[in-house]
Design an enzyme around this catalytic site. Structure first.
Site, mmCIF file in Angstrom:
data_model
loop_
_atom_site.group_PDB
_atom_site.id
_atom_site.type_symbol
_atom_site.label_atom_id
_atom_site.label_comp_id
_atom_site.label_asym_id
_atom_site.label_seq_id
_atom_site.Cartn_x
_atom_site.Cartn_y
_atom_site.Cartn_z
ATOM 1 N N ARG A 1 0.871 -1.169 0.000
ATOM 2 C CA ARG A 1 0.000 0.000 0.000
ATOM 3 C C ARG A 1 0.914 1.226 0.000
ATOM 4 O O ARG A 1 2.048 1.174 0.493
ATOM 5 C CB ARG A 1 -0.891 0.032 1.241
ATOM 6 C CG ARG A 1 -1.816 -1.177 1.370
ATOM 7 C CD ARG A 1 -2.602 -1.106 2.678
ATOM 8 N NE ARG A 1 -3.541 -2.215 2.803
ATOM 9 C CZ ARG A 1 -3.283 -3.374 3.403
ATOM 10 N NH1 ARG A 1 -2.075 -3.576 3.933
ATOM 11 N NH2 ARG A 1 -4.197 -4.330 3.480
ATOM 12 N N ARG B 1 -0.744 -1.940 -6.918
ATOM 13 C CA ARG B 1 -0.856 -3.054 -5.964
ATOM 14 C C ARG B 1 -1.818 -4.115 -6.510
ATOM 15 O O ARG B 1 -1.542 -5.312 -6.423
ATOM 16 C CB ARG B 1 -1.342 -2.499 -4.624
ATOM 17 C CG ARG B 1 -1.664 -3.539 -3.554
ATOM 18 C CD ARG B 1 -1.946 -2.799 -2.256
ATOM 19 N NE ARG B 1 -2.859 -3.508 -1.367
ATOM 20 C CZ ARG B 1 -2.489 -4.393 -0.453
ATOM 21 N NH1 ARG B 1 -1.221 -4.723 -0.323
ATOM 22 N NH2 ARG B 1 -3.390 -4.959 0.334
ATOM 23 N N LYS C 1 -2.365 -2.748 7.805
ATOM 24 C CA LYS C 1 -3.577 -2.294 8.478
ATOM 25 C C LYS C 1 -3.773 -3.035 9.793
ATOM 26 O O LYS C 1 -3.539 -4.232 9.881
ATOM 27 C CB LYS C 1 -4.801 -2.531 7.582
ATOM 28 C CG LYS C 1 -4.922 -1.546 6.427
ATOM 29 C CD LYS C 1 -6.231 -1.759 5.693
ATOM 30 C CE LYS C 1 -6.425 -0.715 4.597
ATOM 31 N NZ LYS C 1 -7.715 -0.904 3.891
ATOM 32 N N HIS D 1 -2.780 2.780 -6.105
ATOM 33 C CA HIS D 1 -3.343 1.538 -5.578
ATOM 34 C C HIS D 1 -3.541 0.508 -6.676
ATOM 35 O O HIS D 1 -3.503 -0.702 -6.424
ATOM 36 C CB HIS D 1 -4.666 1.819 -4.867
ATOM 37 C CG HIS D 1 -5.032 0.775 -3.849
ATOM 38 N ND1 HIS D 1 -4.262 0.518 -2.733
ATOM 39 C CD2 HIS D 1 -6.065 -0.098 -3.790
ATOM 40 C CE1 HIS D 1 -4.813 -0.456 -2.025
ATOM 41 N NE2 HIS D 1 -5.910 -0.852 -2.640
ATOM 42 N N TYR E 1 -9.587 -10.955 -6.932
ATOM 43 C CA TYR E 1 -8.650 -11.025 -8.044
ATOM 44 C C TYR E 1 -8.924 -12.216 -8.951
ATOM 45 O O TYR E 1 -8.567 -12.201 -10.125
ATOM 46 C CB TYR E 1 -7.211 -11.070 -7.516
ATOM 47 C CG TYR E 1 -6.836 -9.821 -6.770
ATOM 48 C CD1 TYR E 1 -6.560 -8.641 -7.446
ATOM 49 C CD2 TYR E 1 -6.809 -9.791 -5.383
ATOM 50 C CE1 TYR E 1 -6.253 -7.479 -6.765
ATOM 51 C CE2 TYR E 1 -6.503 -8.635 -4.697
ATOM 52 C CZ TYR E 1 -6.227 -7.487 -5.394
ATOM 53 O OH TYR E 1 -5.937 -6.336 -4.715
ATOM 54 N N HIS F 1 -4.059 -9.225 3.434
ATOM 55 C CA HIS F 1 -5.510 -9.243 3.582
ATOM 56 C C HIS F 1 -5.889 -10.100 4.787
ATOM 57 O O HIS F 1 -5.402 -11.219 4.934
ATOM 58 C CB HIS F 1 -6.182 -9.827 2.330
ATOM 59 C CG HIS F 1 -6.180 -8.891 1.166
ATOM 60 N ND1 HIS F 1 -6.371 -9.309 -0.135
ATOM 61 C CD2 HIS F 1 -6.018 -7.544 1.100
ATOM 62 C CE1 HIS F 1 -6.319 -8.263 -0.942
ATOM 63 N NE2 HIS F 1 -6.106 -7.194 -0.214
#
Length: 307
Positions: free
Chosen positions: A162, A256, A185, A253, A288, A279
């Site tokens: 990110r 990524r 995150k 983004h 994806y 994730h």
């Protein structure tokens, strides 16, 4: 808006946010969004019930109250995606509040989340991703700044970082090895491999940068030596995509997203890609799969002799 909220409600909100940070590892940006959404909800309910009454309005919510709030939010122009996010924050807050205050949460928790179609990531082609990096480097008249921007975008594409993660690197991360420990995150750590091309891009930037890397200082610096503002990377990629004739979805983004999609196309394992991206849920990474399927169908339709 917060003036309409009684001190008891404000305290409850802050305690919930503190718990979300401590127990769930919620990121600062997430907590900021939570606060705004729940403040809006409490403010509406307080005024809807006729004034500041502490936590009273939240203890006796009805289906009609929830419908009134959702109509109010809709009337403010919020779409289904935004409405779903706000409701999710409110439900999380109310679960916490119900546990501590003994409220009956059924009315809030049973409120149906608006349906919306999830937007699929829009990756660049491999050629477009390479062209983006080259174009980013050429945007600045100052050599070291061009090398800096190219190094950042190369990390986004080459490591799946990110933009906040790339800009959080410090001089203490040098010299880059074959892998990096990234804090993503919610404070979750992961190990990502660093390709030789990414190590080389960062090395070129470091050699040209007029500021000496310091262990506790940002690796990527602005023109005056401060930590690089992500908006500058967003701006330079915007200029590059316009120069290359790429769509508006060609953002930092998207680099990524491209990293993940190209790995999947090359036969990468979905769970391994989940780990590389950081994730929390495999369902996020599974988006994806749909992207790759769409790409394959387009190729099929364009090339199959019977298409």
């Amino acid at each position: 808006m917060t003036l309409a909220i009684a001190p008891q409600a404000r305290d409850a909100l802050e305690n919930w946010l503190a718990a979300a940070r401590a127990l769930n590892g919620a990121a600062d940006n997430t907590l900021t969004a939570y606060r705004a959404d729940v403040v809006e909800f409490i403010t509406f309910m307080t005024l809807h019930h006729g004034g500041t009454e502490g936590l009273g309005p939240l203890s006796r919510l009805t289906v009609s109250d929830m419908r009134a709030w959702m109509a109010h939010v809709r009337g403010g122009g919020a779409g289904s995606r935004s409405m779903a996010r706000k409701l999710s924050a409110v439900k999380s807050f109310y679960r916490w509040l119900a546990e501590r205050e003994g409220y009956e949460p059924t009315v809030v928790l049973s409120t149906r989340t608006p349906k919306f179609q999830k937007k699929l990531p829009r990756p660049l082609s491999q050629d477009a991703a390479r062209a983006m990096i080259a174009s980013v480097e050429s945007q600045s008249l100052t050599d070291w700044i061009g090398l800096r921007d190219a190094a950042v975008v190369t990390l986004l594409y080459g490591c799946g970082l990110r933009i906040s993660e790339a800009l959080s690197l410090t001089g203490g991360d040098l010299p880059l090895g074959e892998s990096l420990r990234i804090t993503g995150k919610g404070g979750k750590e992961r190990i990502v491999p660093v390709l030789p091309v990414a190590r080389a891009a960062v090395a070129r930037y470091i050699t040209a940068c007029p500021y000496t890397p310091e262990p506790d200082a940002a690796l990527f610096r602005g023109a005056r030596g401060r930590k690089l503002n992500p908006r500058l990377i967003q701006k330079v990629t915007e200029n590059a995509r316009m120069q290359l004739g790429l769509p508006a979805t060609a953002t930092p983004h998207a680099m990524r997203h491209s990293f993940a999609t190209h790995l999947l196309s090359a036969g990468g394992d979905l769970r391994a890609i989940q780990e590389l991206l950081g994730h929390a849920s495999l369902s996020t990474t599974q988006a994806y799969t749909a992207v790759d399927t769409l790409h394959l169908m387009k190729v099929y339709e364009a090339t199959h002799p019977k298409a």
